[in-house]
Design a protein around this motif. Sequence first.
Motif, short mmCIF file in Angstrom:
data_model
loop_
_atom_site.label_atom_id
_atom_site.label_comp_id
_atom_site.label_asym_id
_atom_site.label_seq_id
_atom_site.Cartn_x
_atom_site.Cartn_y
_atom_site.Cartn_z
N SER A 161 -21.35 -26.80 -26.88
CA SER A 161 -21.81 -25.77 -27.81
C SER A 161 -20.77 -24.68 -27.99
O SER A 161 -20.82 -23.92 -28.95
N GLN A 162 -19.85 -24.56 -27.04
CA GLN A 162 -18.80 -23.55 -27.13
C GLN A 162 -17.50 -24.14 -27.67
O GLN A 162 -16.46 -23.51 -27.60
N ALA A 163 -17.54 -25.35 -28.18
CA ALA A 163 -16.34 -25.99 -28.73
C ALA A 163 -15.73 -25.14 -29.82
O ALA A 163 -16.40 -24.32 -30.46
N ILE A 164 -14.44 -25.32 -30.01
CA ILE A 164 -13.74 -24.57 -31.05
C ILE A 164 -14.32 -24.91 -32.41
O ILE A 164 -14.44 -26.08 -32.78
N SER A 165 -14.71 -23.89 -33.14
CA SER A 165 -15.23 -24.07 -34.49
C SER A 165 -14.05 -24.11 -35.45
O SER A 165 -13.28 -23.15 -35.53
N GLU B 72 -7.35 -19.03 -35.49
CA GLU B 72 -8.15 -18.61 -34.33
C GLU B 72 -8.32 -19.75 -33.34
O GLU B 72 -8.27 -19.53 -32.12
N GLY B 73 -8.53 -20.96 -33.84
CA GLY B 73 -8.63 -22.10 -32.94
C GLY B 73 -7.34 -22.34 -32.18
O GLY B 73 -7.36 -22.57 -30.95
N CYS B 74 -6.22 -22.27 -32.87
CA CYS B 74 -4.93 -22.49 -32.22
C CYS B 74 -4.60 -21.38 -31.24
O CYS B 74 -3.96 -21.63 -30.20
N ASN B 75 -5.03 -20.15 -31.54
CA ASN B 75 -4.80 -19.05 -30.59
C ASN B 75 -5.46 -19.35 -29.24
O ASN B 75 -4.87 -19.14 -28.18
N LEU B 76 -6.70 -19.83 -29.28
CA LEU B 76 -7.41 -20.15 -28.05
C LEU B 76 -6.73 -21.28 -27.29
O LEU B 76 -6.57 -21.23 -26.06
N ILE B 77 -6.32 -22.31 -28.01
CA ILE B 77 -5.68 -23.46 -27.35
C ILE B 77 -4.33 -23.07 -26.77
O ILE B 77 -3.96 -23.49 -25.66
N LEU C 38 -0.58 -21.92 -22.10
CA LEU C 38 0.27 -21.02 -21.31
C LEU C 38 -0.29 -20.74 -19.92
O LEU C 38 0.42 -20.20 -19.07
N ASP C 39 -1.53 -21.13 -19.67
CA ASP C 39 -2.07 -21.02 -18.31
C ASP C 39 -1.27 -21.89 -17.33
O ASP C 39 -1.26 -21.63 -16.13
N TYR C 40 -0.60 -22.92 -17.87
CA TYR C 40 0.18 -23.82 -17.02
C TYR C 40 1.63 -23.36 -16.87
O TYR C 40 2.41 -24.01 -16.17
N PHE D 287 -14.22 -23.45 -17.77
CA PHE D 287 -15.01 -22.23 -17.67
C PHE D 287 -14.91 -21.39 -18.94
O PHE D 287 -15.80 -20.59 -19.23
N ASP D 288 -13.82 -21.57 -19.68
CA ASP D 288 -13.65 -20.79 -20.90
C ASP D 288 -14.38 -21.41 -22.10
O ASP D 288 -14.50 -20.79 -23.16
N GLY D 289 -14.83 -22.65 -21.96
CA GLY D 289 -15.56 -23.31 -23.03
C GLY D 289 -14.68 -23.89 -24.12
O GLY D 289 -15.20 -24.47 -25.08
N HIS D 290 -13.35 -23.77 -23.98
CA HIS D 290 -12.46 -24.37 -24.98
C HIS D 290 -11.23 -25.02 -24.35
O HIS D 290 -10.17 -25.07 -24.95
N THR D 291 -11.40 -25.53 -23.14
CA THR D 291 -10.37 -26.38 -22.53
C THR D 291 -10.42 -27.74 -23.22
O THR D 291 -11.50 -28.29 -23.45
N CYS D 292 -9.25 -28.29 -23.54
CA CYS D 292 -9.19 -29.50 -24.36
C CYS D 292 -9.14 -30.76 -23.51
O CYS D 292 -8.45 -30.81 -22.48
N GLY D 293 -9.84 -31.80 -23.96
CA GLY D 293 -9.85 -33.08 -23.30
C GLY D 293 -8.84 -34.04 -23.88
O GLY D 293 -8.15 -33.74 -24.87
N LEU D 294 -8.76 -35.22 -23.30
CA LEU D 294 -7.79 -36.22 -23.73
C LEU D 294 -8.30 -37.00 -24.94
O LEU D 294 -7.58 -37.19 -25.92
N SER D 295 -9.53 -37.47 -24.88
CA SER D 295 -10.06 -38.33 -25.93
C SER D 295 -10.66 -37.49 -27.05
O SER D 295 -11.46 -36.58 -26.81
#
Length: 455
Positions: free
Chosen positions: A18-22, A33-38, A43-45, A354-362
């Motif tokens: 439900s918190q996926a990037i809109s 805005e979506g790219c800003n979050l991603i 950069l966390d890495y 935890f942030d609700g917009h960490t990206c998965g592989l598939s």
Amino acid sequence: MKLFLSFAILLTSLLTFSQAISLDTNNVTSVREGCNLIAQGLLDYYEGTKYGGTIGEFSSPYYWWEAGGAWGGMIDYTFYFNNDTLVPLIKQALEYQVGDDDNYIPLNQSTTEGNDDQGFWGIAVMGAAERNFSNPDDEKLSWLGLAQAVFNTMTARWDSDDCNGGLRWQIFQWNSGYDYKNSVSNGCLFHLAARLARYTQNDSYVEWAQKVWDWMYGVGLLTEGDHWFVYDGVKIANNCSNITKYQWTYNQGLMLAGCAYLYNYTEDQKWYNYTIQLLTSAQVFFKNMSGSSVMYEAACQPSNTCNNDQRSFKAYFSRFLALTAQLVPETKGTIYKWLVDSANAAAGACSGGFDGHTCGLSWTNWTVGYDGYYGLGEQMSALEVIQSVMIYHDAPAPYTAETGGSSKSQPASGYGTTATNAKPLSLDSGDKAGAGIITAIIGASLVGCGVWLIL
């Protein structure tokens, strides 16, 4: 108890989904805005701003080459959204890793670096030149000159002694893979030559691109006919007759975009034909999902065997598709659908953590969204596929020296004074014996340190 755990997992999945990037790919603000979050998640890495970290590198287990790939994507991020916030960080990373001879063979990588590793840093700075990215703070450097330095040192390692040409995977003889000639190393050289040709309008780069293409086709790494595929690589043994027939998105993309650059510059019909054929065969990397064509890494995703490197390949493929669409307008329709469908799917997969917009592989798992995989490669891939839709919002095509590019040419750069930068390293028996002694001393020292720490 099991029922409770299952319910908890399901609830977590629903909450994160439900918190996926809109994302609305038709709306620039939504894409930004979506790219800003991603990008924040990417950069966390990054280790370069942390205590004890190395500037330009990302946290373990991500190899140095992937950092070059990440910075290439971040350069496009600043360009597409006209966002200068990260420019100092990116510049610092690109300059810090150039090495003593300004050719992206830094001392901290000089014993493990491969031709493909160097190539991806070269592609990053080539992108900086084409995007008119802020010039280096070090006045003796230029982004174009650094790309030329990578090209120069790679061509100097062209190996005609085995299989009549081609680049080996590895630069140094002691590394596993020195007996392998792979498409990504040769594809990087082809791709870089094509971009340098267009930017500088120097036909000697076209000649090198043709040379690489002919060798890859001749040895069987490029196929023609009903399908134009790019295979992984070939062992030098038996005159390069044993081809490893894995197909990876980034290899297809390197050759595809390289052909697009060459056609855009030369207007030679053969490069147009190659572009169209490689694009048509790239369909193998898209899964039909209820009418949508969603990108996936066909060689490893179905079997859940993608390693850390392979989980980033879709990032570069997305970037190369976008470049192809800009350089060969006839490809825009096909590429537009692929990018938009994949961007929407990737946004849905960025619903974890935890942030609700960490990206998965598939990106093909519509019902769950986030698949539980996370890492630098996942963030890079989602960022690049989503930001690539900006080419349909009037983002300019890559610049050249004639159309606004300000980076200075340094055509003889890169050689320095280190012989191993210019050709494959050859070790005689004395060298090998010396290396063995050094290795033994280092090993004994490590054991001694371990014993001392225990005591």
